[in-house]
Design a protein around this motif. Structure first.
Motif, PDB file in Angstrom:
ATOM      1  N   ILE A 172      12.042   1.891  -0.664  1.00  0.00           N
ATOM      2  CA  ILE A 172      11.143   1.721   0.481  1.00  0.00           C
ATOM      3  C   ILE A 172      11.893   1.104   1.656  1.00  0.00           C
ATOM      4  CG2 ILE A 172       9.112   0.486   1.341  1.00  0.00           C
ATOM      5  CD1 ILE A 172       7.935   0.736  -1.498  1.00  0.00           C
ATOM      6  N   VAL A 186       3.210   5.212   7.281  1.00  0.00           N
ATOM      7  CA  VAL A 186       4.503   5.462   7.923  1.00  0.00           C
ATOM      8  C   VAL A 186       4.350   5.554   9.436  1.00  0.00           C
ATOM      9  CG1 VAL A 186       6.250   7.250   8.301  1.00  0.00           C
ATOM     10  CG2 VAL A 186       5.725   6.490   5.988  1.00  0.00           C
ATOM     11  N   ASN A 221       0.823  -1.214   0.000  1.00  0.00           N
ATOM     12  CA  ASN A 221       0.000   0.000   0.000  1.00  0.00           C
ATOM     13  C   ASN A 221       0.856   1.262   0.000  1.00  0.00           C
ATOM     14  OD1 ASN A 221      -2.699  -1.004  -0.075  1.00  0.00           O
ATOM     15  ND2 ASN A 221      -2.475  -1.687   2.041  1.00  0.00           N
ATOM     16  N   PHE A 222       2.007   1.194   0.647  1.00  0.00           N
ATOM     17  CA  PHE A 222       2.925   2.342   0.640  1.00  0.00           C
ATOM     18  C   PHE A 222       3.479   2.554  -0.772  1.00  0.00           C
ATOM     19  CE2 PHE A 222       7.063   4.420   1.271  1.00  0.00           C
ATOM     20  CZ  PHE A 222       6.680   5.500   2.049  1.00  0.00           C
ATOM     21  N   LEU A 236       4.992  12.872   1.336  1.00  0.00           N
ATOM     22  CA  LEU A 236       4.222  11.670   1.627  1.00  0.00           C
ATOM     23  C   LEU A 236       2.754  12.084   1.732  1.00  0.00           C
ATOM     24  CD1 LEU A 236       6.534   9.950   4.276  1.00  0.00           C
ATOM     25  CD2 LEU A 236       6.300   9.395   1.845  1.00  0.00           C
ATOM     26  N   ALA A 277       0.992   4.209  -2.843  1.00  0.00           N
ATOM     27  CA  ALA A 277       0.772   5.605  -2.456  1.00  0.00           C
ATOM     28  C   ALA A 277       1.944   6.515  -2.773  1.00  0.00           C
ATOM     29  CB  ALA A 277       0.468   5.677  -0.954  1.00  0.00           C
ATOM     30  N   THR A 278       3.097   5.923  -3.150  1.00  0.00           N
ATOM     31  CA  THR A 278       4.305   6.753  -3.363  1.00  0.00           C
ATOM     32  C   THR A 278       5.009   6.519  -4.690  1.00  0.00           C
ATOM     33  OG1 THR A 278       5.744   5.099  -2.317  1.00  0.00           O
ATOM     34  CG2 THR A 278       4.759   6.796  -0.883  1.00  0.00           C
ATOM     35  N   LYS A 336      -2.329   8.991   2.647  1.00  0.00           N
ATOM     36  CA  LYS A 336      -2.335   7.541   2.803  1.00  0.00           C
ATOM     37  C   LYS A 336      -0.944   7.030   3.167  1.00  0.00           C
ATOM     38  CE  LYS A 336      -3.959   3.337   2.531  1.00  0.00           C
ATOM     39  NZ  LYS A 336      -4.901   2.794   3.549  1.00  0.00           N
ATOM     40  N   ALA A 337       0.072   7.540   2.479  1.00  0.00           N
ATOM     41  CA  ALA A 337       1.448   7.115   2.745  1.00  0.00           C
ATOM     42  C   ALA A 337       1.884   7.523   4.145  1.00  0.00           C
ATOM     43  CB  ALA A 337       2.391   7.707   1.697  1.00  0.00           C
ATOM     44  N   TRP A 338       1.508   8.742   4.550  1.00  0.00           N
ATOM     45  CA  TRP A 338       1.900   9.241   5.874  1.00  0.00           C
ATOM     46  C   TRP A 338       1.248   8.399   6.976  1.00  0.00           C
ATOM     47  CZ3 TRP A 338       5.756  11.848   7.545  1.00  0.00           C
ATOM     48  CH2 TRP A 338       5.753  12.405   8.824  1.00  0.00           C
TER      49      TRP A 338
END
Length: 378
Positions: free
Chosen positions: A214, A257, A202-203, A249, A206-207, A252-254
């Motif tokens: 990663i 994290v 998912n990361f 980010l 999103a990125t 969603k990415a944040w």
């Protein structure tokens, strides 16, 4: 210019000082070897003075200078594993050829061999790029009388060969959303997981980051105020090292994290090995019943496509993906007609909202003006 002295240890030291050149100092166990070295260096310095270049030492090969390049690259630099692998393959392919005998015909034959083996043009260009770094080292640092641009020119010629496919196979196998959902569902069924693959996948979505990027992210490189992270030594078409990049980010990415970091203050955000991530993805993709041979890297292409579908422009997507120009970036985009219609409808809706707001504001201003006039009349 050259002095030879015997040291208390019994060895012999050669010291050469010449204006405009770094001092040369070497130690030998035998005085004959010391004298031979001093003579050869003195000759080389005279050649440089006369022509700016020197002849390569007798019997020196491409393999010798690949090793020399690795020993004398910038202090503190560590080449990526992929670069070391390429240099090892080049050493095997060209190693026995004399460095001054290496010619364009050798490189053209290499390109043809790789083509017949089914290797993509992008990969061949990468091989030649690494060889180019070695040849420039020979020409510019070692002052050898060779063509330092030979491999680079051969690499550029690939772009004009229409029979050689430059487009990578990677761009042809983007996972669909249905496939991604199936893979994530398969991971949910797995009770024991050493790697939190749903979070990593998912990361990536999103990125658009590569799996190595990663897995290399550090908590220390997070900016909690601006919600950014620094990608260290990000892949670059020409700069192989020292290419740090700060990227945003998105929400969603944040969120991912913060969940991954927890209460930790140092170390990797995702403490996993890059290779293990790729192996896990491929294994679970197969167990999920997906026959198309997508790889973890292909998630990056889907993410880039999704960014464009959302309406992000080229500079914004390039910042996220790390691409340096549109010509490279567009190979990874897969925007469909429906995306264009959707983007147009969104823009039209925004324009209509802006027009309505403007009309409402004008009406309100008119009403205020009339109310003020009535008040003053009373």
């Amino acid at each position: 210019m050259a002095s030879i002295q015997q040291l208390p240890s019994g060895n012999w030291r050669v010291l050469i000082r010449k204006k405009g050149h770094k001092t040369i100092s070497e130690t030998f166990a035998d005085v004959k070897l010391a004298r031979k070295f001093a003579k050869e260096k003195a000759k080389q310095l005279e050649e440089i003075k006369a022509t700016g270049k020197i002849s390569a030492p007798k019997d020196s090969t491409v393999a010798h200078y690949i090793d020399d390049y690795l020993e004398h690259i910038q202090p503190g630099r560590t080449l990526q594993r992929s670069a070391l692998f390429i240099l090892k393959a080049l050493k095997k392919r060209f190693g026995k050829i004399g460095i001054e005998k290496l010619s364009r015909s050798h490189l053209d034959a290499f390109i043809e061999e790789r083509k017949k083996a089914g290797v993509q043009g992008q990969t061949i260009a990468g091989d030649l790029s690494m060889l180019s770094s070695v040849l420039r080292h020979c020409s510019e640092t070692r002052k050898l009388n060779i063509d330092g641009e030979m491999a680079d020119n051969a690499r550029k010629s690939i772009k004009t060969d229409h029979k050689l496919r430059i487009k990578s196979r990677e761009t042809e196998c983007i996972p669909t959303q249905a496939e991604m959902d199936a893979i994530l569902r398969q991971y949910e069924k797995m009770k024991r997981q050493q790697i939190d693959m749903p979070a990593v996948i998912n990361f990536a979505l999103a990125t658009s980051m590569r799996q190595a990027e990663i897995c290399g992210l550090k908590i220390e490189d997070l900016d909690f105020e601006n919600k950014t992270v620094i990608i260290r030594d990000r892949k670059h078409p020409t700069e192989k090292e020292y290419n740090d990049q700060t990227v945003p980010l998105l929400p969603k990415a944040w969120e991912i994290v913060l969940a991954a970091v927890g209460t930790r203050t140092t170390g990797q955000i995702f403490p996993y090995k890059s290779k293990s991530v790729g192996v896990s993805y491929t294994r679970v993709r197969k167990s999920a019943g997906i026959k198309r041979p997508t790889r973890f890297h292909d998630i990056r292409h889907k993410a880039i496509t999704d960014f464009f579908a959302l309406g992000l422009n080229v500079p914004q997507v390039a910042l996220m993906s790390g691409h340096k120009d549109w010509q490279t970036l567009k190979r990874y985009t897969h925007v469909k007609a429906v995306h264009v219609h959707s983007a147009y409808e969104d823009l039209s809706a925004k324009n209509q909202d802006a027009k309505t707001l403007s009309q409402n504001m004008a009406f309100l201003a008119e009403q205020i003006s009339e109310l003020k006039a009535l008040t003053e009349a009373k």
